[in-house]
Design a protein around this motif. Structure first.
Motif, PDB file in Angstrom:
ATOM      1  N   GLU A  16      -8.769   4.085  -0.623  1.00  0.00           N
ATOM      2  CA  GLU A  16      -8.043   4.056  -1.886  1.00  0.00           C
ATOM      3  C   GLU A  16      -6.554   3.799  -1.649  1.00  0.00           C
ATOM      4  N   LEU A  17      -5.994   4.415  -0.624  1.00  0.00           N
ATOM      5  CA  LEU A  17      -4.588   4.225  -0.295  1.00  0.00           C
ATOM      6  C   LEU A  17      -4.304   2.762   0.043  1.00  0.00           C
ATOM      7  N   ASP A  18      -5.158   2.156   0.853  1.00  0.00           N
ATOM      8  CA  ASP A  18      -4.991   0.737   1.188  1.00  0.00           C
ATOM      9  C   ASP A  18      -5.060  -0.133  -0.064  1.00  0.00           C
ATOM     10  N   ARG A  21      -1.833   0.337  -2.131  1.00  0.00           N
ATOM     11  CA  ARG A  21      -0.651  -0.253  -1.503  1.00  0.00           C
ATOM     12  C   ARG A  21      -0.722  -1.780  -1.470  1.00  0.00           C
ATOM     13  N   ILE A  22      -1.847  -2.322  -1.035  1.00  0.00           N
ATOM     14  CA  ILE A  22      -1.967  -3.760  -0.756  1.00  0.00           C
ATOM     15  C   ILE A  22      -2.288  -4.587  -1.995  1.00  0.00           C
ATOM     16  N   THR A  23      -3.159  -4.084  -2.835  1.00  0.00           N
ATOM     17  CA  THR A  23      -3.615  -4.859  -3.986  1.00  0.00           C
ATOM     18  C   THR A  23      -2.924  -4.456  -5.283  1.00  0.00           C
ATOM     19  N   LEU A  24      -2.991  -3.165  -5.609  1.00  0.00           N
ATOM     20  CA  LEU A  24      -2.520  -2.711  -6.910  1.00  0.00           C
ATOM     21  C   LEU A  24      -1.000  -2.712  -7.040  1.00  0.00           C
ATOM     22  N   ARG A  25      -0.281  -2.279  -6.020  1.00  0.00           N
ATOM     23  CA  ARG A  25       1.184  -2.211  -6.091  1.00  0.00           C
ATOM     24  C   ARG A  25       1.807  -3.560  -6.450  1.00  0.00           C
ATOM     25  N   PRO A  26       1.456  -4.673  -5.751  1.00  0.00           N
ATOM     26  CA  PRO A  26       2.044  -5.971  -6.121  1.00  0.00           C
ATOM     27  C   PRO A  26       1.683  -6.401  -7.547  1.00  0.00           C
ATOM     28  N   GLN A  27       0.461  -6.120  -7.976  1.00  0.00           N
ATOM     29  CA  GLN A  27       0.059  -6.472  -9.338  1.00  0.00           C
ATOM     30  C   GLN A  27       0.911  -5.729 -10.368  1.00  0.00           C
ATOM     31  N   ARG A  56       2.638   5.843 -11.997  1.00  0.00           N
ATOM     32  CA  ARG A  56       1.394   6.597 -11.778  1.00  0.00           C
ATOM     33  C   ARG A  56       0.767   6.197 -10.441  1.00  0.00           C
ATOM     34  N   ASN A  57       0.785   4.906 -10.144  1.00  0.00           N
ATOM     35  CA  ASN A  57       0.244   4.419  -8.878  1.00  0.00           C
ATOM     36  C   ASN A  57       1.055   4.961  -7.700  1.00  0.00           C
ATOM     37  N   GLU A  58       2.376   4.938  -7.812  1.00  0.00           N
ATOM     38  CA  GLU A  58       3.226   5.457  -6.736  1.00  0.00           C
ATOM     39  C   GLU A  58       2.990   6.949  -6.512  1.00  0.00           C
ATOM     40  N   SER A  59       2.777   7.671  -7.580  1.00  0.00           N
ATOM     41  CA  SER A  59       2.496   9.102  -7.472  1.00  0.00           C
ATOM     42  C   SER A  59       1.172   9.356  -6.747  1.00  0.00           C
ATOM     43  N   ARG A  60       0.161   8.576  -7.082  1.00  0.00           N
ATOM     44  CA  ARG A  60      -1.140   8.713  -6.419  1.00  0.00           C
ATOM     45  C   ARG A  60      -1.021   8.343  -4.933  1.00  0.00           C
ATOM     46  N   ILE A  61      -0.235   7.330  -4.620  1.00  0.00           N
ATOM     47  CA  ILE A  61      -0.013   6.949  -3.223  1.00  0.00           C
ATOM     48  C   ILE A  61       0.598   8.123  -2.453  1.00  0.00           C
ATOM     49  N   ARG A  62       1.621   8.756  -3.031  1.00  0.00           N
ATOM     50  CA  ARG A  62       2.265   9.904  -2.363  1.00  0.00           C
ATOM     51  C   ARG A  62       1.273  11.049  -2.175  1.00  0.00           C
ATOM     52  N   TYR A  63       0.465  11.302  -3.192  1.00  0.00           N
ATOM     53  CA  TYR A  63      -0.552  12.359  -3.109  1.00  0.00           C
ATOM     54  C   TYR A  63      -1.533  12.076  -1.972  1.00  0.00           C
ATOM     55  N   LEU A  64      -2.062  10.862  -1.915  1.00  0.00           N
ATOM     56  CA  LEU A  64      -3.024  10.501  -0.872  1.00  0.00           C
ATOM     57  C   LEU A  64      -2.390  10.578   0.518  1.00  0.00           C
ATOM     58  N   GLU A  65      -1.168  10.089   0.652  1.00  0.00           N
ATOM     59  CA  GLU A  65      -0.480  10.158   1.944  1.00  0.00           C
ATOM     60  C   GLU A  65      -0.333  11.609   2.407  1.00  0.00           C
ATOM     61  N   ASN A  66       0.049  12.490   1.487  1.00  0.00           N
ATOM     62  CA  ASN A  66       0.220  13.900   1.828  1.00  0.00           C
ATOM     63  C   ASN A  66      -1.121  14.552   2.202  1.00  0.00           C
ATOM     64  N   MET A  67      -2.151  14.247   1.444  1.00  0.00           N
ATOM     65  CA  MET A  67      -3.472  14.812   1.740  1.00  0.00           C
ATOM     66  C   MET A  67      -3.951  14.376   3.120  1.00  0.00           C
ATOM     67  N   ILE A  68      -3.781  13.124   3.444  1.00  0.00           N
ATOM     68  CA  ILE A  68      -4.210  12.594   4.744  1.00  0.00           C
ATOM     69  C   ILE A  68      -3.382  13.213   5.869  1.00  0.00           C
ATOM     70  N   LYS A  69      -2.068  13.323   5.646  1.00  0.00           N
ATOM     71  CA  LYS A  69      -1.167  13.853   6.669  1.00  0.00           C
ATOM     72  C   LYS A  69      -1.479  15.316   6.994  1.00  0.00           C
ATOM     73  N   THR A  70      -1.876  16.089   6.003  1.00  0.00           N
ATOM     74  CA  THR A  70      -2.106  17.522   6.205  1.00  0.00           C
ATOM     75  C   THR A  70      -3.581  17.876   6.352  1.00  0.00           C
ATOM     76  N   ALA A  71      -4.426  16.880   6.497  1.00  0.00           N
ATOM     77  CA  ALA A  71      -5.876  17.129   6.543  1.00  0.00           C
ATOM     78  C   ALA A  71      -6.314  17.818   7.830  1.00  0.00           C
ATOM     79  N   ARG A  72      -7.302  18.660   7.664  1.00  0.00           N
ATOM     80  CA  ARG A  72      -7.993  19.267   8.789  1.00  0.00           C
ATOM     81  C   ARG A  72      -9.469  18.930   8.596  1.00  0.00           C
ATOM     82  N   ILE A  73     -10.059  18.245   9.582  1.00  0.00           N
ATOM     83  CA  ILE A  73     -11.455  17.810   9.478  1.00  0.00           C
ATOM     84  C   ILE A  73     -12.382  19.017   9.587  1.00  0.00           C
TER      85      ILE A  73
END
Length: 167
Positions: A16-18, A21-27, A56-73
């Motif tokens: 979703e992050l990709d 960032r790659i598709t939705l942000r430029p659109q 809204r898209n930028e906010s979701r990007i920040r949320y996903l980045e934070n979740m991934i950065k702090t994730a514990r498998i």
């Protein structure tokens, strides 16, 4: 603080992050640019709507980045007799005299309307590690709790079908 996520949770978040960032942000940037060209920004609904969607898209990007950065498998290590992650559990609610079936999932994939409860919710936390026939108390808050009995456990796994939560 770490977010307890499965490998599939992380995979879905990265996908979703990709996309964002790659598709939705430029659109969305292009939509803002086009709407801005319509003129007076104080009365330009299209511009305000495009900006809002971009934000809204930028906010979701920040949320996903934070979740991934702090994730514990995490992985499910429950045996065939006890409730674990992704198992479907049928319980008997004593006070209501009715049965309910829930599937225990990670917090980022909970959806109560589709029978998916978080392992961190009061019911999910109380269910983890229980066996068929176990009577247990679900502590909702300081003033309210209720009793339930595990009727059946259908062992499950993370097949990826449960979608990530949106906000």
């Amino acid at each position: 603080m770490h977010n307890e996520l499965t490998r599939i949770d992380l995979k879905k978040m990265r996908e979703e992050l990709d996309y964002r960032r790659i598709t939705l942000r430029p659109q969305l940037l292009e939509e803002v640019k086009v709407a801005r060209s319509f003129g007076d920004l104080s009365e330009n609904f299209e511009y305000k709507a495009a900006k809002q969607e971009k934000n809204r898209n930028e906010s979701r990007i920040r949320y996903l980045e934070n979740m991934i950065k702090t994730a514990r498998i995490i992985e499910d290590h429950s045996d065939g007799q006890t409730v674990g992650l992704y198992d479907k559990v049928t319980i008997w609610l004593e006070e209501d005299e009715e049965e309910e079936t829930w599937q225990v999932v990670t917090t980022v994939r909970q959806d109560v309307s589709h029978g998916l409860i978080s392992k961190e919710s009061p019911m999910g936390a109380a269910l983890m590690g229980k066996k068929v026939g176990d009577r247990f108390c679900v502590q909702v808050n300081k003033e309210f709790s209720y009793w339930a009995v595990v009727r059946s456990i259908e062992k499950g796994y993370d097949d990826g079908s449960a979608e990530l939560n949106r906000f």
